[in-house]
Design a protein around this motif. Structure first.
Motif, short mmCIF file in Angstrom:
data_model
loop_
_atom_site.label_atom_id
_atom_site.label_comp_id
_atom_site.label_asym_id
_atom_site.label_seq_id
_atom_site.Cartn_x
_atom_site.Cartn_y
_atom_site.Cartn_z
N PRO A 56 0.81 -1.23 0.00
CA PRO A 56 0.00 0.00 0.00
C PRO A 56 0.84 1.27 0.00
O PRO A 56 0.49 2.25 -0.67
CB PRO A 56 -0.83 -0.13 1.28
CG PRO A 56 -0.95 -1.59 1.50
CD PRO A 56 0.35 -2.17 1.04
N ILE A 59 2.12 1.60 -3.56
CA ILE A 59 1.03 1.93 -4.49
C ILE A 59 0.57 3.37 -4.27
O ILE A 59 0.27 4.09 -5.23
CB ILE A 59 -0.14 0.93 -4.32
CG1 ILE A 59 0.29 -0.46 -4.79
CG2 ILE A 59 -1.36 1.40 -5.12
CD1 ILE A 59 -0.65 -1.57 -4.39
N SER A 60 0.55 3.82 -3.02
CA SER A 60 0.15 5.21 -2.76
C SER A 60 1.13 6.18 -3.41
O SER A 60 0.75 7.25 -3.89
CB SER A 60 0.09 5.46 -1.25
OG SER A 60 1.39 5.44 -0.67
N SER A 128 -4.25 -4.49 -0.79
CA SER A 128 -3.09 -3.64 -1.11
C SER A 128 -3.49 -2.49 -2.03
O SER A 128 -3.13 -1.32 -1.77
CB SER A 128 -2.00 -4.48 -1.77
OG SER A 128 -1.55 -5.49 -0.92
N GLY A 132 -3.68 1.35 -0.91
CA GLY A 132 -2.74 2.23 -1.60
C GLY A 132 -3.44 3.37 -2.32
O GLY A 132 -2.96 4.51 -2.34
N GLN A 135 -4.62 5.94 0.35
CA GLN A 135 -3.46 6.62 0.93
C GLN A 135 -2.83 7.57 -0.08
O GLN A 135 -2.31 8.62 0.29
CB GLN A 135 -2.42 5.59 1.41
CG GLN A 135 -2.86 4.86 2.68
CD GLN A 135 -1.94 3.72 3.06
OE1 GLN A 135 -2.39 2.67 3.53
NE2 GLN A 135 -0.64 3.88 2.86
N THR A 143 -7.84 2.69 5.51
CA THR A 143 -6.76 1.78 5.92
C THR A 143 -6.78 1.58 7.43
O THR A 143 -6.66 0.44 7.92
CB THR A 143 -5.39 2.34 5.50
OG1 THR A 143 -5.35 2.46 4.08
CG2 THR A 143 -4.26 1.43 5.95
N GLY A 229 8.54 -1.77 -4.09
CA GLY A 229 7.55 -2.37 -3.19
C GLY A 229 8.14 -3.51 -2.38
O GLY A 229 7.85 -3.66 -1.19
#
Length: 520
Positions: A56, A59-60, A128, A132, A135, A143, A229
């Motif tokens: 996450p 990805i954010s 995830s 993400g 966020q 989250t 990641g």
């Protein structure tokens, strides 16, 4: 900042829950039942870390870099498909090779438990990507809520299973399979929370209605997921990865050292008592570090290098003081803590050594955050890899010759190696942290506290003050006396020796408030 604070509070509550539930669980299922659960727990821990913090966070970052709704939609689709392939692969690997993994751990009875935990990996993509996404739009509420719901459900299922297993006299492997099924059950609830927030999100409507515009090739995305990641996930899983090494080597080492298999399983369960204790010790230090680290990022973002270095030094020094106080405090009262929480004092010497992990793990956590704020990922991955090699290389030999105390020393030495390597990357911080007068004062202060608490414990016991004739109640009285003595003695010695500067004292949580009240 509000979102970061909310997420920190949620993480803190989740960590406390994750540490505390193990105490009643161990009391209900015994050392052998605890061993069965803890052998497979690192697999859950790695999957949970990937789905909760590692991916996450990455990805954010991708979402924040992509402002066009069409590009965001394409990006989320790419990442979802990629993670789906990884999750299915992990699920099949654990299902098909569960017997091989269990054999590697030295206990084929663990096979169904490994299969039980594997189902949680199927929920990693939705958790995830959705976490993400929110966020990346600076919305931490989904989250935080999903994390709390996940932990509450998982802990509830585990303790319910332990109670039923105790009443119905299940064997430990059946109990372990049902207890570990808490992971996919909790993942279902967490996914439902994320779907709820996704369906009512205004931002989601903009992204989902936009035409997909592919910004990155699948190869580029796969590479970034793997490198960036993967690095974040690995570092977040540090303690769990060390526990995974223990799962494959401690029980085998005890058997090779001459113990019968059943006795080795029970002793491994005793060794696993150290994990919730260290986790609780890390909660305090990590919470303090996370409250100061946003200031570091802000200073670096504004180009204030001198302020950044000064803050980093302060965070490291204060965190080392707090972590050392926590670790030495646990060592001073370990037999009593062991008695109160787990019903006997077995393995207290090994747990004393294991408590030292709090010091190094705290420093690694903070050094990693400092290096990440400087966009230095490679150094921390290399340090983690070397630490794992040190742990794997030492563990079997140390366990065969020194029992579970050997496994504790192997963990401490691995973390010490990682800390040393990370400090080499920031010479300015190294010189501030390893300043000889500061280290000498810290050793004298913590040693004085250890000696003072032990003397107080001896005095209480010699006076026969605990009159309950109950091991747990007697030990609880000693702890209730010992903790305030230790805290007061540590603070008094720290102030007298000028362990911290006045400016550093003012940055310690609650100290400014306390000083104001004393002044009034």
């Amino acid at each position: 900042m509000q979102g970061a604070a909310l997420l920190s509070i949620a993480s803190l509550i989740a960590k406390i829950l994750s540490a505390v539930y193990r105490v009643p669980f161990q009391n209900m299922v015994s050392n052998t039942g605890f061993y069965v659960y803890q052998q497979v727990y690192p697999i859950y821990g790695i999957g949970m870390t990937i789905a909760l913090s590692g991916l996450p966070m990455f990805i954010s970052k991708l979402v924040a870099e992509t402002t066009n709704p069409g590009e965001q939609r394409a990006l989320l689709q790419q990442v979802t498909w990629l993670l789906s392939g990884f999750s299915v692969g992990a699920f099949l690997l654990l299902q098909l090779f569960s017997a091989t993994i269990a054999r590697g751990m030295g206990d084929l009875g663990l096979t169904p438990i490994i299969q039980s935990v594997s189902w949680m990996f199927l929920f990693a993509p939705i958790l995830s990507v959705s976490r993400g996404f929110f966020q990346g739009h600076f919305d931490m509420v989904p989250t935080a809520v999903s994390q709390l719901i996940e932990q509450v459900v998982r802990v509830s299922v585990i303790l319910s299973v332990a109670f039923i297993a105790m009443k119905l006299h299940w064997n430990v492997y059946r109990m372990g399979s049902w207890a570990m099924s808490s992971a996919p059950v909790a993942a279902v609830f967490a996914s439902a929370v994320m779907i709820y927030y996704w369906r009512r999100s205004v931002v989601k409507k903009v992204v989902s209605q936009a035409a997909p515009v592919q910004q990155f090739s699948n190869t580029v995305i796969a590479k970034r997921v793997l490198i960036e990641g993967g690095a974040i996930s690995l570092l977040a899983s540090m303690m769990v990865l060390l526990q995974l090494v223990d799962s494959f080597s401690v029980m085998r080492g005890l058997v090779d050292g001459g113990l019968p298999a059943m006795a080795a399983k029970a002793l491994k369960g005793v060794f696993d008592r150290g994990q919730p204790l260290v986790q609780l010790g890390l909660v305090v230090a990590s919470a303090f570090a996370s409250s100061l680290l946003p200031s570091l990022t802000e200073a670096l973002g504004r180009g204030r290098q001198l302020q950044f270095e000064r803050l980093a030094k302060t965070v490291l020094r204060i965190s080392l003081v707090i972590a050392t106080a926590a670790a030495v405090g646990m060592m001073a009262l370990m037999p009593q803590i062991n008695q109160v929480l787990f019903g006997d004092t077995s393995g207290s010497a090994a747990l004393d050594v294991y408590a030292l992990s709090v010091i190094f793990a705290t420093l690694i956590t903070i050094l990693n955050s400092i290096l990440q704020s400087m966009n230095h990922y490679r150094e921390t991955v290399i340090a983690l890899s070397i630490g794992l090699v040190v742990k794997a290389f030492l563990n079997h030999y140390m366990v065969v010759h020194f029992g579970i105390a050997g496994a504790s020393w192997a963990t401490v030495l691995a973390l010490a190696a990682m800390t040393t390597l990370l400090l080499q990357r920031v010479p300015a911080l190294k010189s501030a942290l390893l300043d000889r007068p500061f280290i000498t004062k810290l050793i004298v202060t913590s040693g004085g506290m250890l000696l003072g608490v032990r003397l107080a414990v001896t005095l209480v016991q010699s006076l026969g003050l605990p009159p309950f004739n109950s091991g747990r109640l007697d030990a609880l009285v000693v702890i209730v006396v010992g903790i305030p003595v230790g805290v007061a003695l540590f603070i008094w010695l720290a102030v007298k020796s000028d362990l911290l500067t006045p400016r550093e004292w003012l940055m310690v949580p609650y100290v400014p408030t306390l000083l104001k009240r004393l002044h009034r």
